[in-house]
Design an enzyme around this catalytic site. Structure first.
Site, mmCIF file in Angstrom:
data_model
loop_
_atom_site.group_PDB
_atom_site.id
_atom_site.type_symbol
_atom_site.label_atom_id
_atom_site.label_comp_id
_atom_site.label_asym_id
_atom_site.label_seq_id
_atom_site.Cartn_x
_atom_site.Cartn_y
_atom_site.Cartn_z
ATOM 1 N N SER A 144 15.580 19.993 -17.230
ATOM 2 C CA SER A 144 14.431 20.865 -17.463
ATOM 3 C C SER A 144 14.852 22.056 -18.308
ATOM 4 C CB SER A 144 13.881 21.355 -16.125
ATOM 5 O OG SER A 144 12.998 22.445 -16.301
ATOM 6 N N LYS A 170 17.016 20.383 -12.094
ATOM 7 C CA LYS A 170 16.271 19.145 -12.327
ATOM 8 C C LYS A 170 17.119 18.059 -12.985
ATOM 9 C CE LYS A 170 12.523 18.376 -11.830
ATOM 10 N NZ LYS A 170 11.419 18.684 -12.746
ATOM 11 N N GLU A 210 10.209 7.044 -17.205
ATOM 12 C CA GLU A 210 8.846 7.533 -17.402
ATOM 13 C C GLU A 210 8.299 7.117 -18.760
ATOM 14 O OE1 GLU A 210 9.247 11.482 -14.538
ATOM 15 O OE2 GLU A 210 9.293 11.711 -16.714
ATOM 16 N N HIS A 260 0.836 -1.210 0.000
ATOM 17 C CA HIS A 260 0.000 0.000 0.000
ATOM 18 C C HIS A 260 0.870 1.259 0.000
ATOM 19 C CE1 HIS A 260 -3.443 -2.619 0.984
ATOM 20 N NE2 HIS A 260 -2.612 -3.194 1.830
#
Length: 458
Positions: A277, A283, A290, A156
């Site tokens: 970025s 970043k 992804e 969870h």
């Protein structure tokens, strides 16, 4: 260019219809399989007495020349010839003369495309299996190098119990092993020759289908001609296997994305496999992971696309089946690229062991404390309640279990003794999991040794 069916028609095909119905822009990918099939069919025609040796030799020579051009990328595919089959046949007739027109004897594009696709599936599955094996080898390497690294296991997305990081990597090795079994099952379903089934009802020439199947390397024959030309179940199984591989890769990506955040900081991804970025200089984005996660949706979509195409078809071949190729090609390409991408990520992955180990007294050892009471005769449900109250008390005091005294433990059960503090050490708790498939050091080392033997890792 003459169309093979033009004798029946009195009007020229509209250019729009030619463009709308053509498939050569994508099924040209099957050209090598189609030529391989043609070469086998020539031998079948020779065996049946339809071709002479001289004719067969001439056709084989021109087909091999065409094959070379296909492999070099110089073969001129033409959309007005509709598909890969007619492009190759038209070129063969152009080079060999009217003898080339004998090639299609006793054959339909219906059994032709089914054969090409099965040959293609077999080839691509072999490549996917090799890529999966390489990925599993990398997971075994990571497991062997992280035996002594302890991490929290989450359920969870909440801390559950401590495990060895090796155990985690071996879990994914099992997933990708099951993926290989799914691919092998799809391979076996595809490993039957439909050639010689004709359009739908078989052919009336004395063809030896067993001979043709053997020439093409098929293990068996598709036994029913109607099923042979309309079946695409082997494609569904392949697309399903690709979708499940994508799902496993996506789950692994999600873990590594989370673990690479500053909040977790369990792992560091190599700079060369990340991007930045355009506006935020600090970043470091896990874009490869992804995209693996995102491309899984395409794999699901391709499976659902073909399932939907097939569900409403009347029995036997329908032109709708032309729509099976683009989802297939895309799934194969996407799956292979995603496996390769994940392999690169794992090769460059570094683990921050100082960040992963849960502290002494972390509540993740609560189950072991409850089991401690069970061993002293308390029913598990009662032991569960006692330890739950103990943890609630520690939280209310702003402490973890390691900050509590024995006196505080005894307020919840007189059965607690000094030895309970051993169970507050995650390293001790991990090594209590000695059952088969557990996360103790002894068991994990055994699992790694088995995995190395199975994967051929030294």
């Amino acid at each position: 260019m003459h169309k093979p069916w033009e004798g029946r028609f009195r009007e020229k095909t509209e250019e729009f219809v030619e463009e709308f119905t053509q498939s050569v822009s994508f099924d040209r990918r099957l050209a090598e399989e189609d030529i391989r099939q043609n070469l086998a069919h020539i031998k079948t025609l020779l065996k049946a007495g339809i071709l002479t040796k001289q004719e067969a030799h001439l056709l084989e020579k021109h087909l091999l020349d065409i094959l070379k051009e296909v492999q070099e990328g110089s073969f001129p595919f033409r959309k007005e010839l509709e598909d890969v089959h007619m492009n190759i046949e038209a070129e063969l007739i152009k080079r060999a003369g009217e003898i080339g027109g004998k090639l299609h004897t006793g054959r339909s594009r219906n059994d032709q495309i089914a054969t090409d696709e099965r040959l293609y599936i077999k080839r691509e599955i072999k490549e996917c299996v090799i890529l999966l094996k390489n990925l599993r080898k990398e997971l075994v390497r990571l497991a062997e190098n992280s035996i002594d690294i302890i991490v929290p296991a989450y359920t969870h997305l909440q801390r559950a119990q401590p495990i060895r990081l090796s155990h985690y990597f071996l879990a994914y090795r099992e997933m990708f092993l099951s993926d290989e079994l799914r691919l092998i099952n799809a391979y076996r379903l595809a490993d039957a020759s439909p050639l010689g089934s004709g359009a739908v009802a078989g052919v009336d020439f004395p063809f030896d289908r067993f001979f043709t199947a053997q020439e093409l390397g098929f293990r068996s024959l598709v036994r029913n001609s109607m099923y042979a030309t309309s079946d695409r179940d082997y494609l569904l199984d392949t697309l399903y296997a690709c979708a499940v591989i994508g799902m496993h890769l996506s789950r692994l990506s999600e873990d590594l994305i989370l673990w690479s955040t500053q909040e977790f900081s369990f792992v560091e991804l190599p700079d060369r496999l990340c991007t930045g970025s355009s506006i935020m200089p600090q970043k470091k984005n896990p874009d490869v992971l992804e995209l693996i996660r995102g491309k899984t949706g395409r794999l699901y979509g391709n499976l659902m696309s073909l399932l939907t195409t097939l569900k409403g078809l009347p029995t036997a071949y329908n032109r709708d089946l032309q729509e099976d190729k683009e989802p297939l090609f895309d799934s194969i390409d996407t799956t292979k690229k995603c496996i390769e991408a994940m392999n690169l990520i794992l090769e460059g992955l570094s683990v921050k062991a100082d960040r992963t180990t849960p502290p002494f007294g972390d509540p993740m050892t609560a189950t072991d404390i409850a089991n401690y009471l069970v061993m002293k005769g308390i029913p598990f449900r009662e032991a569960h309640r006692i330890v739950g109250n103990l943890i609630a008390y520690a939280i209310s005091q702003g402490k973890n279990l390691g900050d509590l005294s024995l006196r505080e433990f005894k307020e919840f059960s007189e059965l607690f003794e000094e030895d309970v503090f051993e169970l507050l050490d995650p390293r001790v708790v991990v090594d209590r999991r000695k059952t088969y498939g557990g996360t103790s050091k002894q068991e994990v080392i055994r699992q790694i040794q088995i995995a190395k033997r199975e994967e051929g890792v030294r």
